[in-house]
Write a protein that holds these residues in place. Structure first.
Motif, mmCIF file in Angstrom:
data_model
loop_
_atom_site.group_PDB
_atom_site.id
_atom_site.type_symbol
_atom_site.label_atom_id
_atom_site.label_comp_id
_atom_site.label_asym_id
_atom_site.label_seq_id
_atom_site.Cartn_x
_atom_site.Cartn_y
_atom_site.Cartn_z
ATOM 1 N N LYS A 167 0.809 -1.248 -0.085
ATOM 2 C CA LYS A 167 0.008 0.017 0.060
ATOM 3 C C LYS A 167 0.847 1.574 0.088
ATOM 4 O O LYS A 167 0.418 2.132 -0.758
ATOM 5 C CB LYS A 167 -1.002 0.070 1.095
ATOM 6 C CG LYS A 167 -2.010 -0.851 1.097
ATOM 7 C CD LYS A 167 -2.965 -0.828 2.256
ATOM 8 C CE LYS A 167 -4.247 -2.089 2.290
ATOM 9 N NZ LYS A 167 -4.910 -1.914 3.480
ATOM 10 N N GLU A 168 1.953 0.986 0.801
ATOM 11 C CA GLU A 168 2.823 2.279 0.905
ATOM 12 C C GLU A 168 3.629 2.535 -0.470
ATOM 13 O O GLU A 168 3.708 3.798 -0.839
ATOM 14 C CB GLU A 168 3.771 2.185 1.994
ATOM 15 C CG GLU A 168 3.445 2.461 3.343
ATOM 16 C CD GLU A 168 4.671 2.058 4.405
ATOM 17 O OE1 GLU A 168 5.773 2.086 3.882
ATOM 18 O OE2 GLU A 168 4.103 1.789 5.723
ATOM 19 N N LEU A 169 4.008 1.411 -1.162
ATOM 20 C CA LEU A 169 4.544 1.593 -2.513
ATOM 21 C C LEU A 169 3.524 2.049 -3.447
ATOM 22 O O LEU A 169 4.059 3.064 -4.385
ATOM 23 C CB LEU A 169 4.864 0.265 -2.790
ATOM 24 C CG LEU A 169 6.298 -0.153 -2.424
ATOM 25 C CD1 LEU A 169 6.737 -1.691 -2.939
ATOM 26 C CD2 LEU A 169 7.677 0.509 -2.779
ATOM 27 N N GLU A 170 2.367 1.753 -3.307
ATOM 28 C CA GLU A 170 1.205 2.072 -4.426
ATOM 29 C C GLU A 170 1.085 3.924 -4.098
ATOM 30 O O GLU A 170 0.720 4.265 -5.005
ATOM 31 C CB GLU A 170 0.129 1.356 -4.280
ATOM 32 C CG GLU A 170 0.016 0.148 -4.791
ATOM 33 C CD GLU A 170 -1.063 -0.920 -4.622
ATOM 34 O OE1 GLU A 170 -2.108 -0.307 -3.791
ATOM 35 O OE2 GLU A 170 -1.045 -2.088 -4.936
ATOM 36 N N ALA A 171 1.117 4.024 -2.908
ATOM 37 C CA ALA A 171 0.765 5.404 -2.585
ATOM 38 C C ALA A 171 1.840 6.044 -2.852
ATOM 39 O O ALA A 171 1.831 7.316 -3.748
ATOM 40 C CB ALA A 171 0.651 5.735 -1.013
#
Length: 188
Positions: free
Chosen positions: A13-17
């Motif tokens: 999720k952090e990477l996607e963000a």
């Protein structure tokens, strides 16, 4: 493993963000670059517009000059054509004048007819722009040619035209032929 999964999910999720933020930032950078390019494009368009205006003004001036030059050329050609026609007719006109002057009986029908033709001929030449130069008064070297200098006893006649030998003509303000005259010369 569930904790690891959760951590992986969280990292995902952090990477996607981060990717989404980078994408948004990249779009913003592109928009900024486009905004920076727009003033350059506007200035280029303004310069091109100014060049086109100058070209149009130059073309208008060239057209006006061409029209003026063409009109002057037309006027010059008309004067030259009239001059050519008048020069061809002047000897005939002068011979007709000599015939009219030589007539002894001016009341004769033939004499009246010749004088009418002479008058009509003179009017036709005048309609082409011919002007007759007066051979009276003060001598003017731009209009008269002194053939004889005759002695005169009256000081008032010094430098004055005493008589005409032949008539002079002007056409379009230009002397075709100067009047040939006799000029008085006071010998006091």
């Amino acid at each position: 493993m569930s904790k690891e999964r959760e951590e992986l999910e969280e990292l995902k999720k952090e990477l996607e963000a981060d990717v989404a933020n980078e994408s948004i930032a990249g779009k913003a950078d592109e928009e900024r670059e486009e905004e920076i390019k727009k003033p350059d494009e506007i200035s280029l368009l303004k310069e091109e517009n100014e060049k086109l205006r100058e070209d149009v003004m130059r073309a208008k001036a060239d057209y006006f000059n061409l029209r003026t030059r063409t009109e002057k050329q037309r006027e010059t050609n008309a004067i030259l054509a009239a001059e050519s026609a008048v020069n061809a007719m002047l000897p005939v006109f002068e011979n007709l004048e000599r015939i009219a002057d030589a007539l002894t009986n001016k009341e004769d029908a033939v004499a009246k007819g010749i004088m009418m033709v002479q008058k009509q001929f003179a009017e036709s030449l005048e309609s082409l722009g011919l002007e007759f130069i007066e051979a009276e008064g003060d001598f003017d070297p731009t209009l008269h040619e002194a053939i004889f200098m005759e002695p005169v006893e009256d000081e008032a006649l010094d430098g004055k035209i005493i008589g005409a030998v032949s008539r002079g003509y002007k056409l379009g303000g230009r002397v075709l032929r100067a009047s040939k005259v006799r000029v008085g010369k006071f010998n006091g």
